[in-house]
Design a protein around this motif. Structure first.
Motif, PDB file in Angstrom:
ATOM      1  N   GLY A 190       0.711  -1.126  -0.005  1.00  0.00           N
ATOM      2  CA  GLY A 190      -0.083   0.061  -0.145  1.00  0.00           C
ATOM      3  C   GLY A 190       0.721   1.072  -0.258  1.00  0.00           C
ATOM      4  N   GLN A 191       0.379   2.396  -0.409  1.00  0.00           N
ATOM      5  CA  GLN A 191       0.788   3.623  -0.252  1.00  0.00           C
ATOM      6  C   GLN A 191      -0.067   4.758   0.217  1.00  0.00           C
ATOM      7  N   GLU A 192       0.286   5.518   1.289  1.00  0.00           N
ATOM      8  CA  GLU A 192      -0.579   6.537   1.721  1.00  0.00           C
ATOM      9  C   GLU A 192       0.088   7.890   1.942  1.00  0.00           C
ATOM     10  N   LEU A 193      -0.576   9.079   1.605  1.00  0.00           N
ATOM     11  CA  LEU A 193      -0.264  10.444   1.778  1.00  0.00           C
ATOM     12  C   LEU A 193      -0.320  10.866   3.001  1.00  0.00           C
ATOM     13  N   ASN A 194      -1.325  10.564   4.001  1.00  0.00           N
ATOM     14  CA  ASN A 194      -1.274  11.297   5.130  1.00  0.00           C
ATOM     15  C   ASN A 194      -0.323  10.739   6.321  1.00  0.00           C
ATOM     16  N   PRO A 195       0.420  11.424   6.736  1.00  0.00           N
ATOM     17  CA  PRO A 195       1.578  10.709   7.756  1.00  0.00           C
ATOM     18  C   PRO A 195       0.818   9.955   8.841  1.00  0.00           C
ATOM     19  N   GLU A 196      -0.190  10.476   9.504  1.00  0.00           N
ATOM     20  CA  GLU A 196      -0.614   9.832  10.527  1.00  0.00           C
ATOM     21  C   GLU A 196      -1.586   8.340   9.959  1.00  0.00           C
TER      22      GLU A 196
END
Length: 648
Positions: A238-244
């Protein structure tokens, strides 16, 4: 103790935070502390060996030492501190400093999670409010050892905590957390046709989510496979933009024993951190209607320079909504058919179904999907299903390895009436899907037969060819019309003509009231003008008249009137000339098709477009009430009003 009971026990820690923390911030403390406690419980068995190895070899280069310690810990992570939560309480004056030291001793992959959580700032805040010791003490007493709580159970527990966190902060939860019922339905639709394959012993498959959020889809996929076949292995990416959200997702995967190096942080559209990789299954809930202006240059460059060798060769949607870019990104990650192919489940709003006319970026993307027979089905969901929006949403299921009965077909399922009202709303989420409703939708999808709720179409049924209909220019000139002459003289371009303008006005005054032939008007004007000058006069003095003489160019060809230009969308299954003769010619006999307007891809007359008018196919006509029924109701109401007035 069940995972839900243990989850409730851990969440009860929030009682300590009440007053000093907002409800929506409880998770910022509870989630990282839960992860910390689980990690130290998992590492307990090899802690002494790791510390001993670290002391003897800490002078080695960092990478070499890391590999050695990972092997010693028998996990994908390690910790070189002598502290644990219980030992932190032995020095109550220095809990904050010692806790930070303890966190910093984790291997880089685990440490990054705490950094993305901004855990150091939470430690400081807890310290300032005299809560840190109490929280550490509470978590030190939770037994989260693998012997008591398996990876699968721990995953369920952490998901439950994430759900509680999302519900507490429902005003922003929709950005990073997809409701559980939607996740379950999408996951079931994705996997259900492969149930037989997935029950094979020791089978290994991959699952990818480019908008991972807190990892809901990845967790649900793992759960589905585990329920179906405990021996199967699902490797998640997976990949996610939001750090939290990234930190929560990575923590969830770490807790379940997944390789956390597969979870990446960054913008998927501008910086794909898993390039060239292909996956068996993909799930995504990209943001609805969010513009992609920030990454416009990178995306546009890839489209222009790489074409179909890149991800966005099919086209680019308008910059105000990037959801179709995520769809193209997922398609680029599909495994070849000879390797078993891939299946995709993606949640989109209504816009990608029909926004954009023939030749637009959105239409070209739909064309690419349908002409390559990638779209398997679309399910329309009830409204009010998400935390931060009540709009209509749709689940698209795609496959590049369709079963024989689905080849060349698209299945539309209307599940808009399957939602049931919730006892308590969560933000904009007022409806939910029961397990029975989910099972019924999945059954309808699997059966793939036409019914009131399910319709089957050929992929070409959604295509059309937009033809340009031209009508001839027929002009009547009104040389003595006061308003027209006033408009001509007020035109700044005419004002610059000087003596020529005066001559034109004088000659116009000598003409008839109306001239229905442009060439006769030109001769009567008697002034030599350039083409642009004559057009200026024509603009103000003339107007279209169906009774006027047809205007022709120097070659004798009819001139088209751009103001009367029209377009017709002809179904791909129909010949454009047959359609034109039947639908257009009887109403405008002088019209013709502009054969210069050809499709860029097939070179034929008319530009190809695709749209999926979902609601039109499920529209049910409801006839208006009879006049007798309306009259009867009005009479009844009138009597009631009179009775009420008489009582006053």
């Amino acid at each position: 103790m069940s995972s839900s009971s243990l989850s409730a026990l851990i969440w009860s820690t929030a009682d300590l935070l009440r007053g000093d923390y907002k409800q929506s911030d409880y998770g910022k403390v509870i989630l990282p502390f839960t992860l910390l406690r689980r990690l130290e419980c998992v590492l307990e068995a090899t802690r002494d060996e790791v510390l001993k190895e670290y002391e003897s070899k800490k002078e080695l280069p960092e990478l070499a030492l890391e590999k050695i310690l990972v092997r010693k810990s028998k996990q994908s992570f390690y910790n070189t501190s002598t502290f644990d939560l219980a030992k932190l309480m032995n020095d109550s004056s220095n809990v904050a400093d010692n806790l930070e030291s303890y966190i910093n001793a984790f291997s880089p992959n685990a440490l990054e999670i705490f950094e993305k959580y901004e855990f150091a700032s939470q430690i400081e805040k807890l310290k300032e409010n005299n809560l840190l010791y109490l929280i550490v003490e509470k978590f030190a007493n939770f037994d989260l050892s693998p012997e008591k709580v398996s990876n699968h159970e721990m995953g369920l527990l952490f998901e439950e905590l994430i759900r509680k966190f999302a519900e507490q902060s429902n005003e922003t939860a929709g950005e990073h957390f997809t409701p559980r019922d939607i996740v379950r339905l999408t996951t079931s639709l994705l996997f259900s046709l492969d149930d037989e394959l997935l029950t094979k012993p020791s089978i290994i498959r991959s699952l990818y989510d480019p908008t991972a959020g807190t990892g809901g889809f990845l967790s649900s996929g793992s759960e589905y496979i585990h329920e179906l076949n405990p021996e199967a292995t699902l490797v998640t990416f997976g990949q996610e933009l939001n750090p939290e959200s990234y930190a929560i997702c990575k923590a969830d995967m770490m807790i379940k024993g997944q390789d956390v190096s597969n979870i990446k942080h960054g913008n998927t559209l501008s910086d794909d951190q898993l390039p060239h990789m292909k996956f068996n299954y993909m799930l995504s809930n990209p943001p609805f209607g969010v513009e992609w202006k920030k990454v416009q240059k990178q995306v546009t460059d890839e489209h222009k320079l790489q074409g179909y060798e890149g991800r966005f060769g099919a086209g680019l949607p308008r910059v105000s909504d990037g959801s179709l870019l995520f769809l193209l990104h997922l398609i680029s990650k599909m495994s070849p058919i000879e390797e078993g192919g891939s299946r995709i489940g993606i949640i989109l709003n209504g816009s990608p179904l029909f926004t954009g006319g023939a030749g637009s970026g959105e239409s070209e993307i739909r064309r690419f999907v349908l002409e390559n027979d990638l779209l398997e089905s679309i399910v329309a969901m009830p409204t009010d299903m998400f935390f931060n929006t009540g709009i209509a949403t749709y689940i698209w299921i795609l496959s590049n390895n369709k079963t024989a009965n689905r080849k060349g077909k698209v299945q539309l399922i209307n599940a808009t009436d399957f939602g049931q009202s919730m006892r308590k709303s969560l933000g904009s989420k007022r409806k939910e899907l029961s397990e029975e409703s989910i099972a019924e939708i999945v059954r309808i999808h699997g059966k793939c037969e036409s019914s009131k709720l399910c319709k089957l179409f050929d992929t070409t049924d959604f295509g059309y060819r937009r033809i340009t209909i031209e009508r001839p220019l027929q002009l009547s000139f009104y040389p003595k019309d006061a308003e027209r002459l006033e408009a001509l003289q007020a035109d700044k371009a005419f004002a610059k003509w000087g003596e020529l303008g005066a001559e034109v006005l004088a000659n116009l005054a000598k003409m008839d009231e109306q001239i229905d032939d442009r060439e006769l008007f030109r001769e009567a004007l008697g002034v030599k003008l350039t083409a642009s000058q004559f057009k200026l006069i024509q603009k103000h003095i003339a107007e279209h008249n169906d009774e006027a003489v047809l205007c022709r160019d120097k070659k004798g060809n009819l001139e088209a009137n751009p103001e009367l230009r029209d377009y017709e969308n002809v179904p791909l299954s129909e010949d454009i000339y047959d359609y034109f003769e039947r639908e257009v010619k009887p109403h405008v006999p002088l019209a013709w098709i502009d054969e210069k307007k050809v499709d860029a891809k097939d070179g034929e007359v008319g530009i190809v477009g695709y749209e999926i008018p979902f609601n039109r196919h499920f529209y049910e006509y409801v006839p208006p009430r009879s006049l007798e029924e309306i009259d009867h109701e009005l009479e009844t109401l009138s009597r009631e009003i009179v009775e009420l007035l008489n009582e006053i």
